[in-house]
Design a protein around this motif. Structure first.
Motif, PDB file in Angstrom:
ATOM      1  N   TYR A  50      64.328  58.897   8.305  1.00 51.81           N
ATOM      2  CA  TYR A  50      65.596  58.164   8.213  1.00 51.81           C
ATOM      3  C   TYR A  50      65.371  56.749   7.686  1.00 51.81           C
ATOM      4  O   TYR A  50      66.087  56.290   6.788  1.00 51.81           O
ATOM      5  CB  TYR A  50      66.308  58.122   9.568  1.00 51.81           C
ATOM      6  CG  TYR A  50      67.658  57.468   9.458  1.00 51.81           C
ATOM      7  CD1 TYR A  50      68.778  58.210   9.111  1.00 51.81           C
ATOM      8  CD2 TYR A  50      67.803  56.104   9.645  1.00 51.81           C
ATOM      9  CE1 TYR A  50      70.009  57.617   8.959  1.00 51.81           C
ATOM     10  CE2 TYR A  50      69.032  55.491   9.494  1.00 51.81           C
ATOM     11  CZ  TYR A  50      70.132  56.251   9.155  1.00 51.81           C
ATOM     12  OH  TYR A  50      71.348  55.643   8.993  1.00 51.81           O
ATOM     13  N   ILE A  51      64.401  56.067   8.237  1.00 47.14           N
ATOM     14  CA  ILE A  51      64.119  54.683   7.827  1.00 47.14           C
ATOM     15  C   ILE A  51      63.737  54.628   6.351  1.00 47.14           C
ATOM     16  O   ILE A  51      64.201  53.753   5.615  1.00 47.14           O
ATOM     17  CB  ILE A  51      63.028  54.064   8.721  1.00 47.14           C
ATOM     18  CG1 ILE A  51      63.568  53.880  10.144  1.00 47.14           C
ATOM     19  CG2 ILE A  51      62.534  52.734   8.150  1.00 47.14           C
ATOM     20  CD1 ILE A  51      62.501  53.686  11.194  1.00 47.14           C
ATOM     21  N   HIS A  54      66.949  54.913   4.404  1.00 45.98           N
ATOM     22  CA  HIS A  54      68.029  53.960   4.697  1.00 45.98           C
ATOM     23  C   HIS A  54      67.501  52.591   5.128  1.00 45.98           C
ATOM     24  O   HIS A  54      68.114  51.935   5.972  1.00 45.98           O
ATOM     25  CB  HIS A  54      68.928  54.528   5.798  1.00 45.98           C
ATOM     26  CG  HIS A  54      69.485  55.873   5.488  1.00 45.98           C
ATOM     27  ND1 HIS A  54      70.566  56.064   4.663  1.00 45.98           N
ATOM     28  CD2 HIS A  54      69.086  57.116   5.869  1.00 45.98           C
ATOM     29  CE1 HIS A  54      70.830  57.358   4.558  1.00 45.98           C
ATOM     30  NE2 HIS A  54      69.943  58.021   5.285  1.00 45.98           N
ATOM     31  N   LYS A  57      69.795  49.431   5.445  1.00 51.62           N
ATOM     32  CA  LYS A  57      70.923  49.511   6.378  1.00 51.62           C
ATOM     33  C   LYS A  57      70.505  49.902   7.790  1.00 51.62           C
ATOM     34  O   LYS A  57      71.327  50.346   8.596  1.00 51.62           O
ATOM     35  CB  LYS A  57      71.965  50.516   5.859  1.00 51.62           C
ATOM     36  CG  LYS A  57      72.618  50.102   4.559  1.00 51.62           C
ATOM     37  CD  LYS A  57      73.422  48.830   4.666  1.00 51.62           C
ATOM     38  CE  LYS A  57      74.700  49.046   5.417  1.00 51.62           C
ATOM     39  NZ  LYS A  57      75.475  47.804   5.610  1.00 51.62           N
ATOM     40  N   THR A  58      69.219  49.727   8.105  1.00 50.82           N
ATOM     41  CA  THR A  58      68.693  50.113   9.412  1.00 50.82           C
ATOM     42  C   THR A  58      67.823  48.986   9.970  1.00 50.82           C
ATOM     43  O   THR A  58      67.038  48.390   9.239  1.00 50.82           O
ATOM     44  CB  THR A  58      67.829  51.385   9.293  1.00 50.82           C
ATOM     45  OG1 THR A  58      68.609  52.423   8.702  1.00 50.82           O
ATOM     46  CG2 THR A  58      67.312  51.843  10.641  1.00 50.82           C
ATOM     47  N   PHE A  60      64.883  48.477  12.716  1.00 54.11           N
ATOM     48  CA  PHE A  60      63.911  49.224  13.526  1.00 54.11           C
ATOM     49  C   PHE A  60      63.181  48.233  14.421  1.00 54.11           C
ATOM     50  O   PHE A  60      62.446  47.370  13.942  1.00 54.11           O
ATOM     51  CB  PHE A  60      62.945  49.965  12.604  1.00 54.11           C
ATOM     52  CG  PHE A  60      61.952  50.873  13.284  1.00 54.11           C
ATOM     53  CD1 PHE A  60      62.158  51.397  14.546  1.00 54.11           C
ATOM     54  CD2 PHE A  60      60.790  51.221  12.616  1.00 54.11           C
ATOM     55  CE1 PHE A  60      61.235  52.244  15.148  1.00 54.11           C
ATOM     56  CE2 PHE A  60      59.849  52.068  13.195  1.00 54.11           C
ATOM     57  CZ  PHE A  60      60.079  52.578  14.470  1.00 54.11           C
ATOM     58  N   ASP A 124      75.941  49.079  12.431  1.00 55.37           N
ATOM     59  CA  ASP A 124      74.873  49.668  11.618  1.00 55.37           C
ATOM     60  C   ASP A 124      73.849  50.325  12.534  1.00 55.37           C
ATOM     61  O   ASP A 124      73.822  50.078  13.744  1.00 55.37           O
ATOM     62  CB  ASP A 124      74.213  48.590  10.747  1.00 55.37           C
ATOM     63  CG  ASP A 124      75.114  48.161   9.598  1.00 55.37           C
ATOM     64  OD1 ASP A 124      75.569  49.036   8.847  1.00 55.37           O
ATOM     65  OD2 ASP A 124      75.350  46.944   9.455  1.00 55.37           O
ATOM     66  N   VAL A 125      72.984  51.147  11.957  1.00 50.71           N
ATOM     67  CA  VAL A 125      71.985  51.880  12.742  1.00 50.71           C
ATOM     68  C   VAL A 125      70.871  50.942  13.201  1.00 50.71           C
ATOM     69  O   VAL A 125      70.290  50.194  12.404  1.00 50.71           O
ATOM     70  CB  VAL A 125      71.399  53.057  11.934  1.00 50.71           C
ATOM     71  CG1 VAL A 125      70.221  53.690  12.668  1.00 50.71           C
ATOM     72  CG2 VAL A 125      72.470  54.100  11.664  1.00 50.71           C
ATOM     73  N   ILE A 127      67.319  51.399  15.475  1.00 49.91           N
ATOM     74  CA  ILE A 127      66.403  52.375  16.079  1.00 49.91           C
ATOM     75  C   ILE A 127      65.443  51.604  16.967  1.00 49.91           C
ATOM     76  O   ILE A 127      64.845  50.612  16.525  1.00 49.91           O
ATOM     77  CB  ILE A 127      65.643  53.160  14.991  1.00 49.91           C
ATOM     78  CG1 ILE A 127      66.630  53.939  14.115  1.00 49.91           C
ATOM     79  CG2 ILE A 127      64.619  54.109  15.631  1.00 49.91           C
ATOM     80  CD1 ILE A 127      66.004  54.639  12.918  1.00 49.91           C
TER      81      ILE A 127
END
Length: 182
Positions: A50-51, A54, A57-58, A60, A124-125, A127
């Motif tokens: 995913y990272i 994206h 827009k992520t 972490f 936004d995401v 993690i």
């Protein structure tokens, strides 16, 4: 220039980029002690995919104490270390036979600052990762209470990151570390 025959390929490409969100681990597969208030989960391998797709827009975040990162290293994909708790070398946890952890009162403001630096918002995401996925439920709950809506827990933690042979390093990037060490 996209030709008429290229459209299905273009749509496939868009689907592939969006697909990692759809393959997040099912909440029913997550052990009770690792379940979060938002119910959003990735394995380390899924988070890495995913990272990669994206990144811009992520956010972490590694929520472990800097002493753990100093000893064990951290994923190279991490944007920042913002510890949920800090080791207190002046306090002993007799039941666990080790130094105690204290909650970090600056956890939310630290994540807020990293979010702002990436020009992202609370929708936004984000993690979050800890050692084995046992501290991330508290991190998710704290961020959800502060208005974050898409916080994913890496259920197998840094241990899963290493077992999956994903990129990590013991040489830490000072700019990613909590508290801006000199």
């Amino acid at each position: 220039m996209i030709r008429r025959g290229d459209l299905p390929v273009s749509l496939l490409f868009v689907w592939i980029l969006a697909a990692p969100a759809a393959v997040a681990i099912d909440a029913a597969q997550v052990p009770k002690d690792k379940q979060t208030s938002l119910g959003l989960y990735y394995t380390a391998a899924e988070a890495n995919v995913y990272i990669a797709a994206h990144r811009a827009k992520t956010l972490f975040i590694d929520v472990r104490d800097p002493a753990e990162l100093h000893t064990l290293g951290m994923p190279t994909a991490v944007d920042a270390n913002v510890p949920l708790q800090r080791l207190n070398f002046g306090k002993w946890d007799a039941a666990k036979k080790r130094f105690a952890f204290d909650d970090n009162p600056d956890f939310v403001s630290g994540v807020d600052a990293r979010l702002k630096a990436k020009r992202l918002g609370k929708n936004d995401v984000v993690i979050v990762l800890c050692g084995q996925g046992t501290r991330t439920p508290a991190a998710v709950a704290t961020l959800a209470k502060a208005g974050y809506t898409r916080v994913y827990s890496v259920v197998d933690g840094y241990g899963g990151w290493q077992r999956s042979e994903l990129p990590w390093d013991r040489e830490l990037d000072r700019g990613k570390m909590y508290g801006n060490p000199r």
